[in-house]
Scaffold this active site. Structure first.
Site, PDB file in Angstrom:
ATOM      1  N   ASP A   1      33.365   7.346  13.272  1.00 60.93           N
ATOM      2  CA  ASP A   1      34.336   6.910  12.342  1.00 60.93           C
ATOM      3  C   ASP A   1      34.736   7.847  11.434  1.00 60.93           C
ATOM      4  O   ASP A   1      35.327   7.679  10.438  1.00 60.93           O
ATOM      5  CB  ASP A   1      33.540   5.864  11.531  1.00 60.93           C
ATOM      6  CG  ASP A   1      32.241   6.218  10.557  1.00 60.93           C
ATOM      7  OD1 ASP A   1      32.127   7.238  10.771  1.00 60.93           O
ATOM      8  OD2 ASP A   1      31.901   5.681   9.846  1.00 60.93           O
TER       9      ASP A   1
ATOM     10  N   ASP B   1      25.912  12.423  13.598  1.00 61.49           N
ATOM     11  CA  ASP B   1      26.233  12.863  11.911  1.00 61.49           C
ATOM     12  C   ASP B   1      27.417  13.651  12.098  1.00 61.49           C
ATOM     13  O   ASP B   1      27.725  14.359  12.691  1.00 61.49           O
ATOM     14  CB  ASP B   1      24.931  13.610  11.635  1.00 61.49           C
ATOM     15  CG  ASP B   1      23.774  12.878  11.654  1.00 61.49           C
ATOM     16  OD1 ASP B   1      23.710  11.942  10.862  1.00 61.49           O
ATOM     17  OD2 ASP B   1      22.964  13.142  12.469  1.00 61.49           O
TER      18      ASP B   1
ATOM     19  N   LYS C   1      32.015  18.289   6.160  1.00 60.00           N
ATOM     20  CA  LYS C   1      32.476  19.590   5.254  1.00 60.00           C
ATOM     21  C   LYS C   1      32.483  20.669   6.454  1.00 60.00           C
ATOM     22  O   LYS C   1      31.923  20.718   7.097  1.00 60.00           O
ATOM     23  CB  LYS C   1      31.409  19.897   4.330  1.00 60.00           C
ATOM     24  CG  LYS C   1      31.230  19.061   3.239  1.00 60.00           C
ATOM     25  CD  LYS C   1      30.418  19.463   2.175  1.00 60.00           C
ATOM     26  CE  LYS C   1      29.972  18.563   0.939  1.00 60.00           C
ATOM     27  NZ  LYS C   1      28.951  18.418   0.237  1.00 60.00           N
TER      28      LYS C   1
ATOM     29  N   GLU D   1      20.549   7.223  25.540  1.00 64.80           N
ATOM     30  CA  GLU D   1      21.306   7.101  23.877  1.00 64.80           C
ATOM     31  C   GLU D   1      20.696   8.459  23.248  1.00 64.80           C
ATOM     32  O   GLU D   1      19.587   8.391  23.052  1.00 64.80           O
ATOM     33  CB  GLU D   1      21.276   5.886  23.603  1.00 64.80           C
ATOM     34  CG  GLU D   1      21.897   5.901  22.163  1.00 64.80           C
ATOM     35  CD  GLU D   1      22.249   4.475  21.656  1.00 64.80           C
ATOM     36  OE1 GLU D   1      22.411   3.756  22.386  1.00 64.80           O
ATOM     37  OE2 GLU D   1      22.425   4.364  20.402  1.00 64.80           O
TER      38      GLU D   1
ATOM     39  N   GLU E   1      15.418  10.262  19.614  1.00 65.43           N
ATOM     40  CA  GLU E   1      15.618   9.995  18.218  1.00 65.43           C
ATOM     41  C   GLU E   1      14.708  10.906  17.308  1.00 65.43           C
ATOM     42  O   GLU E   1      13.683  11.237  17.943  1.00 65.43           O
ATOM     43  CB  GLU E   1      15.596   8.578  17.401  1.00 65.43           C
ATOM     44  CG  GLU E   1      16.165   8.262  16.098  1.00 65.43           C
ATOM     45  CD  GLU E   1      17.272   9.052  15.467  1.00 65.43           C
ATOM     46  OE1 GLU E   1      17.241   9.961  14.849  1.00 65.43           O
ATOM     47  OE2 GLU E   1      18.307   8.461  15.728  1.00 65.43           O
TER      48      GLU E   1
ATOM     49  N   THR F   1      26.993  -1.065  15.452  1.00 63.02           N
ATOM     50  CA  THR F   1      25.583  -0.146  15.301  1.00 63.02           C
ATOM     51  C   THR F   1      25.651  -0.329  13.607  1.00 63.02           C
ATOM     52  O   THR F   1      26.512  -0.628  12.825  1.00 63.02           O
ATOM     53  CB  THR F   1      25.522   1.467  15.577  1.00 63.02           C
ATOM     54  OG1 THR F   1      26.590   1.953  14.756  1.00 63.02           O
ATOM     55  CG2 THR F   1      25.958   1.505  17.178  1.00 63.02           C
ATOM     56  N   LYS F   2      24.360  -0.108  13.112  1.00 63.85           N
ATOM     57  CA  LYS F   2      24.152  -0.066  11.777  1.00 63.85           C
ATOM     58  C   LYS F   2      25.126   0.714  10.965  1.00 63.85           C
ATOM     59  O   LYS F   2      25.630   0.508   9.948  1.00 63.85           O
ATOM     60  CB  LYS F   2      22.654   0.145  11.414  1.00 63.85           C
ATOM     61  CG  LYS F   2      22.478   0.011   9.730  1.00 63.85           C
ATOM     62  CD  LYS F   2      20.909   0.312   9.808  1.00 63.85           C
ATOM     63  CE  LYS F   2      20.435   0.197   8.168  1.00 63.85           C
ATOM     64  NZ  LYS F   2      18.982   0.825   8.165  1.00 63.85           N
ATOM     65  N   PHE F   3      25.177   2.118  11.254  1.00 67.70           N
ATOM     66  CA  PHE F   3      25.977   3.193  10.868  1.00 67.70           C
ATOM     67  C   PHE F   3      27.545   2.636  10.925  1.00 67.70           C
ATOM     68  O   PHE F   3      28.238   3.009   9.675  1.00 67.70           O
ATOM     69  CB  PHE F   3      25.813   4.429  11.660  1.00 67.70           C
ATOM     70  CG  PHE F   3      26.446   5.583  10.659  1.00 67.70           C
ATOM     71  CD1 PHE F   3      25.823   6.356   9.933  1.00 67.70           C
ATOM     72  CD2 PHE F   3      27.722   6.097  11.147  1.00 67.70           C
ATOM     73  CE1 PHE F   3      26.136   7.546   9.202  1.00 67.70           C
ATOM     74  CE2 PHE F   3      28.172   7.298  10.429  1.00 67.70           C
ATOM     75  CZ  PHE F   3      27.723   7.741   9.395  1.00 67.70           C
ATOM     76  N   GLU F   4      27.963   2.169  11.834  1.00 70.11           N
ATOM     77  CA  GLU F   4      29.233   1.589  12.074  1.00 70.11           C
ATOM     78  C   GLU F   4      29.301   0.602  11.141  1.00 70.11           C
ATOM     79  O   GLU F   4      30.506   0.547  10.219  1.00 70.11           O
ATOM     80  CB  GLU F   4      29.218   1.005  13.654  1.00 70.11           C
ATOM     81  CG  GLU F   4      30.675   0.514  13.766  1.00 70.11           C
ATOM     82  CD  GLU F   4      30.836   0.093  15.225  1.00 70.11           C
ATOM     83  OE1 GLU F   4      29.649  -0.155  15.983  1.00 70.11           O
ATOM     84  OE2 GLU F   4      31.847   0.121  15.829  1.00 70.11           O
TER      85      GLU F   4
HETATM   86  C1  LIG Z   1      24.590   9.018  11.853  1.00 68.79           C
HETATM   87  S1  LIG Z   1      23.348   8.387  12.563  1.00 68.79           S
HETATM   88  C2  LIG Z   1      23.747   7.172  13.590  1.00 68.79           C
HETATM   89  C3  LIG Z   1      22.683   5.984  14.100  1.00 68.79           C
HETATM   90  C4  LIG Z   1      23.161   5.184  15.066  1.00 68.79           C
HETATM   91  N1  LIG Z   1      23.670   5.811  16.135  1.00 68.79           N
HETATM   92  C5  LIG Z   1      24.077   4.236  14.352  1.00 68.79           C
HETATM   93  O1  LIG Z   1      25.224   4.320  14.745  1.00 68.79           O
HETATM   94  O2  LIG Z   1      23.627   3.532  13.358  1.00 68.79           O
HETATM   95  C6  LIG Z   1      23.089   9.839  13.569  1.00 68.79           C
HETATM   96  C7  LIG Z   1      21.429   9.785  14.258  1.00 68.79           C
HETATM   97  O3  LIG Z   1      21.387  10.703  15.073  1.00 68.79           O
HETATM   98  C8  LIG Z   1      20.117  11.372  15.097  1.00 68.79           C
HETATM   99  N2  LIG Z   1      20.303  12.825  15.439  1.00 68.79           N
HETATM  100  C9  LIG Z   1      20.934  13.814  15.001  1.00 68.79           C
HETATM  101  N3  LIG Z   1      20.824  14.956  15.787  1.00 68.79           N
HETATM  102  C10 LIG Z   1      20.076  14.552  16.834  1.00 68.79           C
HETATM  103  C11 LIG Z   1      19.506  15.275  17.734  1.00 68.79           C
HETATM  104  N4  LIG Z   1      19.662  16.683  17.994  1.00 68.79           N
HETATM  105  N5  LIG Z   1      18.352  14.937  18.689  1.00 68.79           N
HETATM  106  C12 LIG Z   1      18.086  13.477  18.307  1.00 68.79           C
HETATM  107  N6  LIG Z   1      18.595  12.894  17.474  1.00 68.79           N
HETATM  108  C13 LIG Z   1      19.585  13.173  16.456  1.00 68.79           C
HETATM  109  C14 LIG Z   1      19.720  11.475  13.533  1.00 68.79           C
HETATM  110  O4  LIG Z   1      18.577  11.211  13.352  1.00 68.79           O
HETATM  111  C15 LIG Z   1      20.536  10.042  13.163  1.00 68.79           C
HETATM  112  O5  LIG Z   1      19.444   8.979  13.396  1.00 68.79           O
END
Ligand SMILES: C[S@@+](CC[C@H](N)C(=O)[O-])C[C@H]1O[C@@H](n2cnc3c(N)ncnc32)[C@H](O)[C@@H]1O
Length: 246
Positions: free
Chosen positions: A185, A149, A153, A74, A99, A222-225
């Site tokens: 989303d 992420d 934009k 993941e 992460e 997930t939390k973000f979801e």
């Molecule tokens: C929008 S958050 C979603 C987190 C989680 N999957 C959720 O749905 O709650 C995206 C996560 O991806 C991590 N992330 C982004 N690019 C990454 C990378 N190249 N390597 C490791 N983690 C990364 C960010 O630090 C962030 O915690």
């Protein structure tokens, strides 16, 4: 109390915009300055040795987990709750999480300890570099990226993790028939991901109509979801599998 950073694999710049030179790359994340709680700091100091992966050259999955079992990767697990739930529900499967966000890693270390997980390992680094340099080819039964992420934009789209070059790299890490599950989303990103994966000849869409799959039944939320759902966001799940021959 000061704690030692768990990061041993690579230093990550806080401001990719100031980087120059041959190693410059546009990263898919910006290190957030969110607060690490005292419990998370303790977890990073005391539990990292149990779950964390440091200083690897090429990752030997069997040595890492002490057994040969199906492996799920993941990328960007956030606070790691859904990853921990999956690992607890599937003890016969090994889970590797990557992460960069320290509070999230601290949170997952605490949860993994509470659940007594033996089938979880964590890497604190840029997933792109881990795939490029450390993960052997054809080692994954599934890769999952939940709510990458969105960089909504237009001028930031180049920061999106899911780009054709990243997908060719990731597909090399899948075993034949290994699966890639993505959820987002952000409608624009969802269609862009679907287009990129559909244009990858080594991948096959697992949905009945070559589109999206109903996601909520096949993974924990997930939390973000949940945050997006509170704002009325829709969710798109995408499931592809690697074809037999690359
Ligand atoms: C929008 S958050 C979603 C987190 C989680 N999957 C959720 O749905 O709650 C995206 C996560 O991806 C991590 N992330 C982004 N690019 C990454 C990378 N190249 N390597 C490791 N983690 C990364 C960010 O630090 C962030 O915690």
């Amino acid at each position: 109390m000061t704690t030692k950073s768990p990061l041993k694999i690579m230093p990550i710049s806080n401001d990719p915009g100031t980087e120059t030179g041959p190693s410059y790359r546009i990263r898919s994340f910006v290190r957030r300055q969110s607060r690490t709680t005292r419990a998370q700091r303790r977890a990073l100091a005391e539990l990292w040795a149990r779950f964390g992966v440091d200083s690897i050259e090429t990752l030997n999955v069997e040595v890492l987990f002490g057994r040969y079992a199906p492996l799920v990767l993941e990328i960007g697990f956030g606070d790691g709750e859904s990853l921990a739930d999956m690992a607890a529900a599937n003890p016969e499967v090994d889970y590797l999480g990557i992460e960069v966000h320290h509070p999230g890693i601290g949170h997952l270390l605490l949860r993994a300890t509470e659940l007594g997980l033996n089938n979880l390992r964590i890497i604190c680094a840029d997933a792109v570099e881990i795939l490029e340099r450390h993960l052997p080819d054809e080692c994954l039964d599934r890769a999952q990226i939940f709510f990458p992420d969105p960089w909504p934009k237009t001028r930031h789209h180049k920061r999106r993790l899911i780009q054709p070059s990243f997908i060719s790299l990731l597909v090399r890490k899948l075993k034949p028939f290994g699966q890639l599950h993505v959820a987002t989303d952000c409608e624009h990103y969802a269609h862009s991901i679907l287009d990129i994966l559909s244009a990858t000849p080594t991948l096959k869409n697992m949905s009945a109509d070559n589109g999206f799959i109903p996601g909520s039944s096949c993974r924990p939320s997930t939390k973000f979801e949940r945050r997006g759902e509170r704002l009325g966001h829709k969710v798109w799940d995408i499931l592809f599998a690697r074809r037999d021959n690359q």
